[in-house]
Structures are given as C-alpha cells and as structure tokens.
Design a protein around this motif. Structure first.
Motif, PDB file in Angstrom:
ATOM      1  N   HIS A 117     -16.206  -1.809 -16.423  1.00  0.00           N
ATOM      2  CA  HIS A 117     -15.410  -2.142 -15.245  1.00  0.00           C
ATOM      3  C   HIS A 117     -15.503  -0.952 -14.297  1.00  0.00           C
ATOM      4  CE1 HIS A 117     -13.107  -5.693 -16.780  1.00  0.00           C
ATOM      5  NE2 HIS A 117     -13.725  -5.279 -17.856  1.00  0.00           N
ATOM      6  N   ILE A 118     -16.055  -1.190 -13.111  1.00  0.00           N
ATOM      7  CA  ILE A 118     -16.242  -0.107 -12.147  1.00  0.00           C
ATOM      8  C   ILE A 118     -15.164  -0.220 -11.071  1.00  0.00           C
ATOM      9  CG2 ILE A 118     -17.859   0.990 -10.538  1.00  0.00           C
ATOM     10  CD1 ILE A 118     -19.004   0.958 -13.306  1.00  0.00           C
ATOM     11  N   LEU A 119     -14.503   0.900 -10.786  1.00  0.00           N
ATOM     12  CA  LEU A 119     -13.464   0.920  -9.747  1.00  0.00           C
ATOM     13  C   LEU A 119     -13.986   1.616  -8.496  1.00  0.00           C
ATOM     14  CD1 LEU A 119     -10.506   2.072 -12.019  1.00  0.00           C
ATOM     15  CD2 LEU A 119     -11.000  -0.274 -11.257  1.00  0.00           C
ATOM     16  N   SER A 120     -13.578   1.112  -7.351  1.00  0.00           N
ATOM     17  CA  SER A 120     -13.935   1.774  -6.092  1.00  0.00           C
ATOM     18  C   SER A 120     -12.805   1.584  -5.083  1.00  0.00           C
ATOM     19  CB  SER A 120     -15.244   1.204  -5.536  1.00  0.00           C
ATOM     20  OG  SER A 120     -15.082  -0.183  -5.281  1.00  0.00           O
ATOM     21  N   ILE A 121     -12.793   2.444  -4.053  1.00  0.00           N
ATOM     22  CA  ILE A 121     -11.756   2.349  -3.018  1.00  0.00           C
ATOM     23  C   ILE A 121     -12.121   1.252  -2.031  1.00  0.00           C
ATOM     24  CG2 ILE A 121     -10.812   3.527  -0.993  1.00  0.00           C
ATOM     25  CD1 ILE A 121     -10.595   5.981  -2.446  1.00  0.00           C
ATOM     26  N   ASN A 122     -11.105   0.531  -1.573  1.00  0.00           N
ATOM     27  CA  ASN A 122     -11.275  -0.383  -0.453  1.00  0.00           C
ATOM     28  C   ASN A 122     -10.733   0.334   0.778  1.00  0.00           C
ATOM     29  OD1 ASN A 122     -11.143  -2.353   1.465  1.00  0.00           O
ATOM     30  ND2 ASN A 122      -9.591  -3.587   0.421  1.00  0.00           N
ATOM     31  N   THR A 123     -11.646   0.995   1.519  1.00  0.00           N
ATOM     32  CA  THR A 123     -11.172   1.842   2.628  1.00  0.00           C
ATOM     33  C   THR A 123     -10.448   1.062   3.711  1.00  0.00           C
ATOM     34  OG1 THR A 123     -13.414   1.716   3.517  1.00  0.00           O
ATOM     35  CG2 THR A 123     -12.804   3.756   2.384  1.00  0.00           C
ATOM     36  N   ARG A 124     -10.716  -0.261   3.791  1.00  0.00           N
ATOM     37  CA  ARG A 124     -10.045  -1.046   4.842  1.00  0.00           C
ATOM     38  C   ARG A 124      -8.530  -1.016   4.710  1.00  0.00           C
ATOM     39  NH1 ARG A 124     -12.561  -6.824   5.377  1.00  0.00           N
ATOM     40  NH2 ARG A 124     -10.690  -7.105   6.632  1.00  0.00           N
ATOM     41  N   SER A 125      -8.033  -1.024   3.479  1.00  0.00           N
ATOM     42  CA  SER A 125      -6.579  -0.998   3.302  1.00  0.00           C
ATOM     43  C   SER A 125      -6.010   0.357   3.723  1.00  0.00           C
ATOM     44  CB  SER A 125      -6.202  -1.326   1.862  1.00  0.00           C
ATOM     45  OG  SER A 125      -6.632  -0.286   1.020  1.00  0.00           O
ATOM     46  N   LEU A 126      -6.759   1.434   3.457  1.00  0.00           N
ATOM     47  CA  LEU A 126      -6.295   2.751   3.903  1.00  0.00           C
ATOM     48  C   LEU A 126      -6.385   2.873   5.422  1.00  0.00           C
ATOM     49  CD1 LEU A 126      -7.719   5.206   1.209  1.00  0.00           C
ATOM     50  CD2 LEU A 126      -5.376   4.444   1.490  1.00  0.00           C
ATOM     51  N   ASP A 127      -7.408   2.233   6.009  1.00  0.00           N
ATOM     52  CA  ASP A 127      -7.541   2.233   7.463  1.00  0.00           C
ATOM     53  C   ASP A 127      -6.304   1.616   8.113  1.00  0.00           C
ATOM     54  OD1 ASP A 127     -10.014   3.343   7.274  1.00  0.00           O
ATOM     55  OD2 ASP A 127     -11.136   1.522   7.748  1.00  0.00           O
ATOM     56  N   GLU A 128      -5.809   0.541   7.493  1.00  0.00           N
ATOM     57  CA  GLU A 128      -4.658  -0.165   8.051  1.00  0.00           C
ATOM     58  C   GLU A 128      -3.425   0.744   8.051  1.00  0.00           C
ATOM     59  OE1 GLU A 128      -3.913  -4.834   7.953  1.00  0.00           O
ATOM     60  OE2 GLU A 128      -3.635  -3.908   6.005  1.00  0.00           O
ATOM     61  N   VAL A 159       0.841  -1.210   0.000  1.00  0.00           N
ATOM     62  CA  VAL A 159       0.000   0.000   0.000  1.00  0.00           C
ATOM     63  C   VAL A 159       0.870   1.251   0.000  1.00  0.00           C
ATOM     64  CG1 VAL A 159      -1.739   1.331   1.267  1.00  0.00           C
ATOM     65  CG2 VAL A 159      -1.976  -1.140   1.085  1.00  0.00           C
ATOM     66  N   PHE A 160       1.892   1.287   0.863  1.00  0.00           N
ATOM     67  CA  PHE A 160       2.766   2.473   0.897  1.00  0.00           C
ATOM     68  C   PHE A 160       3.444   2.671  -0.463  1.00  0.00           C
ATOM     69  CE2 PHE A 160       2.903   2.280   5.721  1.00  0.00           C
ATOM     70  CZ  PHE A 160       2.334   3.523   5.902  1.00  0.00           C
ATOM     71  N   ALA A 161       3.910   1.583  -1.078  1.00  0.00           N
ATOM     72  CA  ALA A 161       4.563   1.702  -2.392  1.00  0.00           C
ATOM     73  C   ALA A 161       3.561   2.209  -3.430  1.00  0.00           C
ATOM     74  CB  ALA A 161       5.149   0.354  -2.817  1.00  0.00           C
ATOM     75  N   ALA A 162       2.314   1.722  -3.352  1.00  0.00           N
ATOM     76  CA  ALA A 162       1.285   2.163  -4.299  1.00  0.00           C
ATOM     77  C   ALA A 162       1.000   3.658  -4.148  1.00  0.00           C
ATOM     78  CB  ALA A 162       0.003   1.360  -4.093  1.00  0.00           C
ATOM     79  N   LEU A 163       1.074   4.156  -2.899  1.00  0.00           N
ATOM     80  CA  LEU A 163       0.755   5.567  -2.639  1.00  0.00           C
ATOM     81  C   LEU A 163       1.918   6.504  -2.983  1.00  0.00           C
ATOM     82  CD1 LEU A 163      -1.168   5.305   0.782  1.00  0.00           C
ATOM     83  CD2 LEU A 163      -2.123   5.450  -1.518  1.00  0.00           C
ATOM     84  N   ALA A 164       3.092   5.938  -3.273  1.00  0.00           N
ATOM     85  CA  ALA A 164       4.291   6.755  -3.516  1.00  0.00           C
ATOM     86  C   ALA A 164       4.356   7.282  -4.949  1.00  0.00           C
ATOM     87  CB  ALA A 164       5.551   5.951  -3.176  1.00  0.00           C
ATOM     88  N   ASP A 165       3.216   7.520  -5.548  1.00  0.00           N
ATOM     89  CA  ASP A 165       3.184   8.006  -6.932  1.00  0.00           C
ATOM     90  C   ASP A 165       2.021   8.993  -7.096  1.00  0.00           C
ATOM     91  OD1 ASP A 165       3.951   7.272 -10.001  1.00  0.00           O
ATOM     92  OD2 ASP A 165       1.806   7.649  -9.757  1.00  0.00           O
ATOM     93  N   GLU A 220      -4.795  -2.012  -7.622  1.00  0.00           N
ATOM     94  CA  GLU A 220      -5.592  -3.220  -7.361  1.00  0.00           C
ATOM     95  C   GLU A 220      -4.753  -4.278  -6.638  1.00  0.00           C
ATOM     96  OE1 GLU A 220      -7.316  -3.440 -11.617  1.00  0.00           O
ATOM     97  OE2 GLU A 220      -8.603  -4.720 -10.383  1.00  0.00           O
ATOM     98  N   ALA A 221      -3.524  -4.476  -7.110  1.00  0.00           N
ATOM     99  CA  ALA A 221      -2.651  -5.493  -6.507  1.00  0.00           C
ATOM    100  C   ALA A 221      -2.373  -5.173  -5.038  1.00  0.00           C
ATOM    101  CB  ALA A 221      -1.342  -5.587  -7.288  1.00  0.00           C
ATOM    102  N   SER A 222      -2.294  -3.884  -4.705  1.00  0.00           N
ATOM    103  CA  SER A 222      -2.016  -3.484  -3.313  1.00  0.00           C
ATOM    104  C   SER A 222      -3.265  -3.596  -2.449  1.00  0.00           C
ATOM    105  CB  SER A 222      -1.497  -2.047  -3.274  1.00  0.00           C
ATOM    106  OG  SER A 222      -2.569  -1.137  -3.487  1.00  0.00           O
ATOM    107  N   GLY A 223      -4.425  -3.749  -3.087  1.00  0.00           N
ATOM    108  CA  GLY A 223      -5.679  -3.849  -2.330  1.00  0.00           C
ATOM    109  C   GLY A 223      -6.332  -2.513  -2.045  1.00  0.00           C
ATOM    110  N   VAL A 224      -5.742  -1.400  -2.509  1.00  0.00           N
ATOM    111  CA  VAL A 224      -6.315  -0.084  -2.216  1.00  0.00           C
ATOM    112  C   VAL A 224      -7.599   0.154  -3.009  1.00  0.00           C
ATOM    113  CG1 VAL A 224      -5.927   2.419  -2.245  1.00  0.00           C
ATOM    114  CG2 VAL A 224      -4.060   0.897  -1.662  1.00  0.00           C
TER     115      VAL A 224
END
Lengths: 132, 132
Positions: free
Chosen positions: B79-90, B20-26, B65-69
């Motif tokens: 194809h509909i995209l949405s946030i998985n807030t649980r991964s951000l909660d973590e 998740v942190f790596a995914a957010l680094a962009d 998607e791979a990071s679960g975010v």
C-alpha cells in the motif's frame, strides 16, 4: 542548554500548531476570522451575523483567543477583537514548507531572471516588444 | 438550480476545510505529511520512525485519508501513500485570502519593479554595485 531551549521551542511550536489547526477546524470560527481579516471589531459586531446566541459565539471567540489566532483589547467599555497574523503565518509556513512552496517560488524566480537576461541581450530599444 | 449547486459546493468545501484542519491538528499526522512531502512511501516505511504501534499509526493514516490530505494506491502487495496537494492548496488558499497574502505579494512586486527601474537608470555598468 541551547539544545534544551531549542526542544522547548519546538514543543511549544508544536502545541501552538495543534491549537491553531484545531481552532480553524470549525466553520463559525473561520467565519469570525474572515470578518476580522477585514477590520478589527467589537464582540457584539462579530456576533451579529451568526444565527446563534451571543454566548455560543463567545465560546468560539474564547477558543480562537486561546489558540492565539485572535486578540482582545479594551477600548473604554468595548472589547475589541483583532487577528494576530503571526499565528496564521506560522500555520501558513508549515503548509508551504510541506507542499514545496519554496521550490516553486525559486523556480519562478529563475524563470524571471532568465527572461530578464534575455531582455537585457535584446537591448532597451527592443525591450518594449518583449514578453514583459 | 445553479444556486443550489453553488451552495452544495460551498457546503462540501466547508466540510473539507473542517476535515483537513482537524486532520492537521495532531503532531503525528503532521509528521506523516512531512514524511510524504519528501516522497510517496509504503505504510510500514511511514510508521517506522514513530514510537507507537503500527495499529496506532494506521489510525492516524485513516484520518488523513478520510480528510483527503493523503491518498493510498496499491503496487503489488504494497500500500503506497502519497500527499494530495490539492487539499493542502485549498487550506493554504483560505489562509492566504485571510491574511491578505495577495496584497503583500503585490506590494513586493511593486518594490521589485521600482528597483528594476532604478537599476535601468543607473545603466548596465553601474549595476554590479547596485542593491541586487
């Protein structure tokens, strides 16, 4: 002029977020931050619990310093490391904005105010049997 | 046995935080998340504001998607995209623990209770000139 400054600010904020998130994407670096969140510490103290060379830990420490997450100052011969909470605040701020944190807090505040109002209507004597 | 399970959990939690942190680094990936924090959206809608090919945006979406975010589900052809807030909660949970978030909130709560006590002593009539 103000617009140029604002976009410069935004650009450096973006670069800082990139660097901090990348710095946090490593378990050793997160463990170093967890250690420093308890208290500041010497480089050798920070390195001790890790099963890797001082040189390897130092590389991680340099990444954290470059990202602004931790700072180093000298105390006599020692290099003391500490967390720069402002950089974590920035990252946390981004996440909270994204996951609707403030909306949740405002909802909670509203509930609190409603409860207080209800308690106020009950009057001070009844209040001790209230929900709070 | 329980210990093995617990350490497996900790290992997968560590791997998730890394991803998740790596995914957010962009910045593009963070902008995609910001877009989806307002509402779920089709891949083409998400890609539109970016000055890059749909293919380039799709790569960023796959990392998220791979990071679960973010998550993807199909609605007919879309194809509909949405946030998985649980991964951000973590991730948020990790940061909050590290920067003594709860300590701060408890301090704020204490201040609030002190203020309420003060208001209560002033009585309802004086309250409107009070600090709240």
């Amino acid at each position: 002029m103000i617009e140029i400054e604002a976009s410069k600010d935004a650009a450096s904020r973006t670069a800082r977020l990139d660097a901090v998130f990348a710095a946090l994407a490593d378990p050793t670096r997160r463990a170093i931050i967890e250690r420093l969140s308890r208290s500041e510490a010497r480089v050798t103290e920070v390195a001790k619990p890790f099963h890797m060379s001082l040189n390897a830990v130092s590389k991680h420490i340099r990444v954290l310093e470059a990202s602004g997450v931790i700072e180093r100052h000298r105390k006599g011969r020692d290099h003391i490391l500490s967390i720069n909470t402002r950089s974590l605040d920035e990252v946390d701020g981004w996440i909270e904005r994204t996951r609707g944190y403030w909306e949740e807090r405002l909802d909670a505040m509203e509930r609190l105010l409603r409860d207080l109002k209800k308690d106020h209507k009950l009057g001070p004597k009844d209040r001790k049997h209230g929900s709070r």
